[in-house]
Write an enzyme that holds these catalytic residues in place. Structure first.
Site, PDB file in Angstrom:
ATOM      1  N   TYR A 154     -14.914  -0.200   8.759  1.00 37.74           N
ATOM      2  CA  TYR A 154     -13.473   0.100   8.893  1.00 37.74           C
ATOM      3  C   TYR A 154     -13.050  -0.031  10.361  1.00 37.74           C
ATOM      4  O   TYR A 154     -12.051  -0.683  10.672  1.00 37.74           O
ATOM      5  CB  TYR A 154     -13.253   1.514   8.380  1.00 37.74           C
ATOM      6  CG  TYR A 154     -11.856   2.066   8.551  1.00 37.74           C
ATOM      7  CD1 TYR A 154     -11.608   3.096   9.450  1.00 37.74           C
ATOM      8  CD2 TYR A 154     -10.795   1.585   7.788  1.00 37.74           C
ATOM      9  CE1 TYR A 154     -10.345   3.637   9.587  1.00 37.74           C
ATOM     10  CE2 TYR A 154      -9.527   2.124   7.922  1.00 37.74           C
ATOM     11  CZ  TYR A 154      -9.308   3.151   8.819  1.00 37.74           C
ATOM     12  OH  TYR A 154      -8.050   3.686   8.952  1.00 37.74           O
ATOM     13  N   LYS A 170     -10.465  -2.678  12.101  1.00 35.79           N
ATOM     14  CA  LYS A 170      -9.265  -2.240  12.828  1.00 35.79           C
ATOM     15  C   LYS A 170      -9.279  -2.810  14.269  1.00 35.79           C
ATOM     16  O   LYS A 170      -8.259  -3.210  14.806  1.00 35.79           O
ATOM     17  CB  LYS A 170      -9.178  -0.715  12.844  1.00 35.79           C
ATOM     18  CG  LYS A 170      -8.814  -0.122  11.491  1.00 35.79           C
ATOM     19  CD  LYS A 170      -7.481  -0.660  10.967  1.00 35.79           C
ATOM     20  CE  LYS A 170      -7.065  -0.025   9.667  1.00 35.79           C
ATOM     21  NZ  LYS A 170      -5.785  -0.592   9.151  1.00 35.79           N
ATOM     22  N   ARG A 222      -1.623  -0.411  -7.748  1.00 38.25           N
ATOM     23  CA  ARG A 222      -1.359   0.373  -8.970  1.00 38.25           C
ATOM     24  C   ARG A 222      -0.149   1.266  -8.724  1.00 38.25           C
ATOM     25  O   ARG A 222       0.242   1.466  -7.572  1.00 38.25           O
ATOM     26  CB  ARG A 222      -2.572   1.220  -9.322  1.00 38.25           C
ATOM     27  CG  ARG A 222      -2.883   2.312  -8.296  1.00 38.25           C
ATOM     28  CD  ARG A 222      -4.157   3.086  -8.686  1.00 38.25           C
ATOM     29  NE  ARG A 222      -5.355   2.241  -8.622  1.00 38.25           N
ATOM     30  CZ  ARG A 222      -5.980   1.958  -7.462  1.00 38.25           C
ATOM     31  NH1 ARG A 222      -5.517   2.409  -6.328  1.00 38.25           N
ATOM     32  NH2 ARG A 222      -7.057   1.202  -7.447  1.00 38.25           N
ATOM     33  N   GLY A 237       0.841  -1.204   0.000  1.00 29.50           N
ATOM     34  CA  GLY A 237       0.000   0.000   0.000  1.00 29.50           C
ATOM     35  C   GLY A 237       0.870   1.245   0.000  1.00 29.50           C
ATOM     36  O   GLY A 237       0.552   2.266   0.593  1.00 29.50           O
ATOM     37  N   ILE A 241      -5.027  12.008   9.398  1.00 28.62           N
ATOM     38  CA  ILE A 241      -3.695  12.445   8.988  1.00 28.62           C
ATOM     39  C   ILE A 241      -3.809  13.512   7.906  1.00 28.62           C
ATOM     40  O   ILE A 241      -4.521  13.329   6.912  1.00 28.62           O
ATOM     41  CB  ILE A 241      -2.873  11.263   8.423  1.00 28.62           C
ATOM     42  CG1 ILE A 241      -2.836  10.088   9.408  1.00 28.62           C
ATOM     43  CG2 ILE A 241      -1.458  11.715   8.050  1.00 28.62           C
ATOM     44  CD1 ILE A 241      -2.042  10.324  10.670  1.00 28.62           C
TER      45      ILE A 241
HETATM   46  C1  VAH Z   1     -10.510   7.782   7.816  1.00 25.91           C
HETATM   47  N1  VAH Z   1      -8.376   8.961   7.597  1.00 25.91           N
HETATM   48  O1  VAH Z   1     -11.040   8.858   7.824  1.00 25.91           O
HETATM   49  C2  VAH Z   1      -9.004   7.720   8.081  1.00 25.91           C
HETATM   50  C3  VAH Z   1      -8.716   7.600   9.561  1.00 25.91           C
HETATM   51  C4  VAH Z   1      -9.300   8.392  11.858  1.00 25.91           C
HETATM   52  C5  VAH Z   1      -9.538   8.562  10.392  1.00 25.91           C
HETATM   53  O2  VAH Z   1      -8.861   6.311   9.992  1.00 25.91           O
HETATM   54  O3  VAH Z   1     -11.131   6.760   7.608  1.00 25.91           O
END
Ligand code: VAH
Length: 316
Positions: free
Chosen positions: A140, A144, A34, A6, A170
């Site tokens: 997500y 995690k 890619r 990645g 970030i």
């Molecule tokens: C998102 N930038 O928005 C990522 C991150 C805490 C946010 O995990 O999904």
């Protein structure tokens, strides 16, 4: 050698460049589904790799004699809500392939990014503790949280030296992010410089933990270089730097662009943001391996305006 899976993503790109600077270009193999930024493609070895393709991953690790793997490939929060099963497959299968290769002695050390998305609406929102209630409501976040449990299991059961950080949002300008809820805090700089106006998809008071990219890269290098005995937490470390709302960020930008105007049109990502903490307690990372961020809100805004400004001029 080091392999980054990645490597063309938002964090992967700058992590690859930093690791090549530290370890030498030829010792850091970049891989992604890619090709990516010119600077990355031209500075060292690159392989097209689907992070869920275990046999191809094993072949690359053997061919380049890889000993450390940074698994940066994942589907982020907003995109994952649109393709839950694809997100689960990518986020989890890739982790199992890397952890099992490490268990089999093919890899010595693994970095795997977690996220403040592991927290949910029942988690204490302010200065969220390292250990607390975690009932994530996004695909997500669930991936995690599960990934953290597996990292700790492979460490405890098989001695796999896997290290992890719960990244906040970030902020960077070298590579655009892909499908995150915190992406408004990057888009706003591009729009402010181009049009002096931005319409935020999060509401004015949606406070979130954030961090400038250089601090995220520094934390990643620091935790991986720390002596193993200092990395006491093997699920994932809370990490924090700055917390702000879109309104506070806009006020800081106005100090540089005085006619800047922000509008608010919250969309589905507002509910995701509301389920996450507004600030994080990262005292464990500070105590265990010396975490200490450099970028506060003012410095981040100055750096972003300069960086995005230069990028816009180059692409003009
Ligand atoms: C998102 N930038 O928005 C990522 C991150 C805490 C946010 O995990 O999904």
């Amino acid at each position: 050698r080091i392999l980054i899976i990645g490597a063309c993503g938002q964090i992967g790109t700058e992590l690859t460049l930093k690791l090549r600077e530290i370890h030498g270009d030829q010792n850091v193999v970049a891989s992604d589904i890619r090709e990516g930024a010119k600077e990355l493609m031209q500075s060292g070895p690159f392989e097209i790799l689907n992070a869920t393709d275990e046999s191809h991953l094993k072949e690359i690790i053997e061919r380049y004699e890889v000993k450390e793997v940074y698994l940066m490939a994942a589907m982020l929060s907003a995109t994952a809500e649109k393709a839950p099963m694809k997100a689960w497959e990518l986020n989890m299968d890739s982790l199992f392939h890397v952890l099992n290769l490490a268990k089999d002695g093919k890899i010595d050390k693994v970095f795997w990014p977690s996220s403040i998305a592991v927290f949910g609406p029942t988690t204490p929102k302010d200065k969220t503790p390292q250990t607390t209630i975690m009932e994530p409501t996004t695909v997500y976040g669930i991936s995690k949280q599960t990934g953290e449990r597996w990292c700790e299991y492979f460490y405890n059961k098989f001695g796999v030296d896997v290290r992890s950080i719960r990244y906040p949002g970030i902020i960077s300008y070298k590579t655009l992010p892909g499908g995150g809820t915190t992406d408004y805090a990057i888009e706003i700089f591009h729009e402010a410089l181009k049009n002096s106006e931005y319409t935020s998809f999060l509401d004015h008071d949606a406070a979130l933990p954030m961090m400038y990219m250089d601090d995220a890269i520094k934390a990643t290098v620091d935790i991986m270089e720390a002596p193993a005995e200092k990395v006491k937490i093997r699920s994932s470390y809370n990490l924090a730097a700055i917390s702000f709302t879109p309104e506070i960020l806009a006020e800081e930008i106005k100090k540089h662009i005085d006619n800047f105007k922000i509008n608010y049109e919250p969309d589905f990502r507002q509910q995701i943001a509301e389920s996450w903490p507004s600030s994080i307690d990262d005292s464990s990372a500070r105590e265990d391996w010396g975490w200490d961020p450099e970028f506060d809100l003012e410095k981040m805004v100055e750096t972003m305006l300069e960086g995005v400004g230069n990028t816009l001029k180059e692409n003009a």
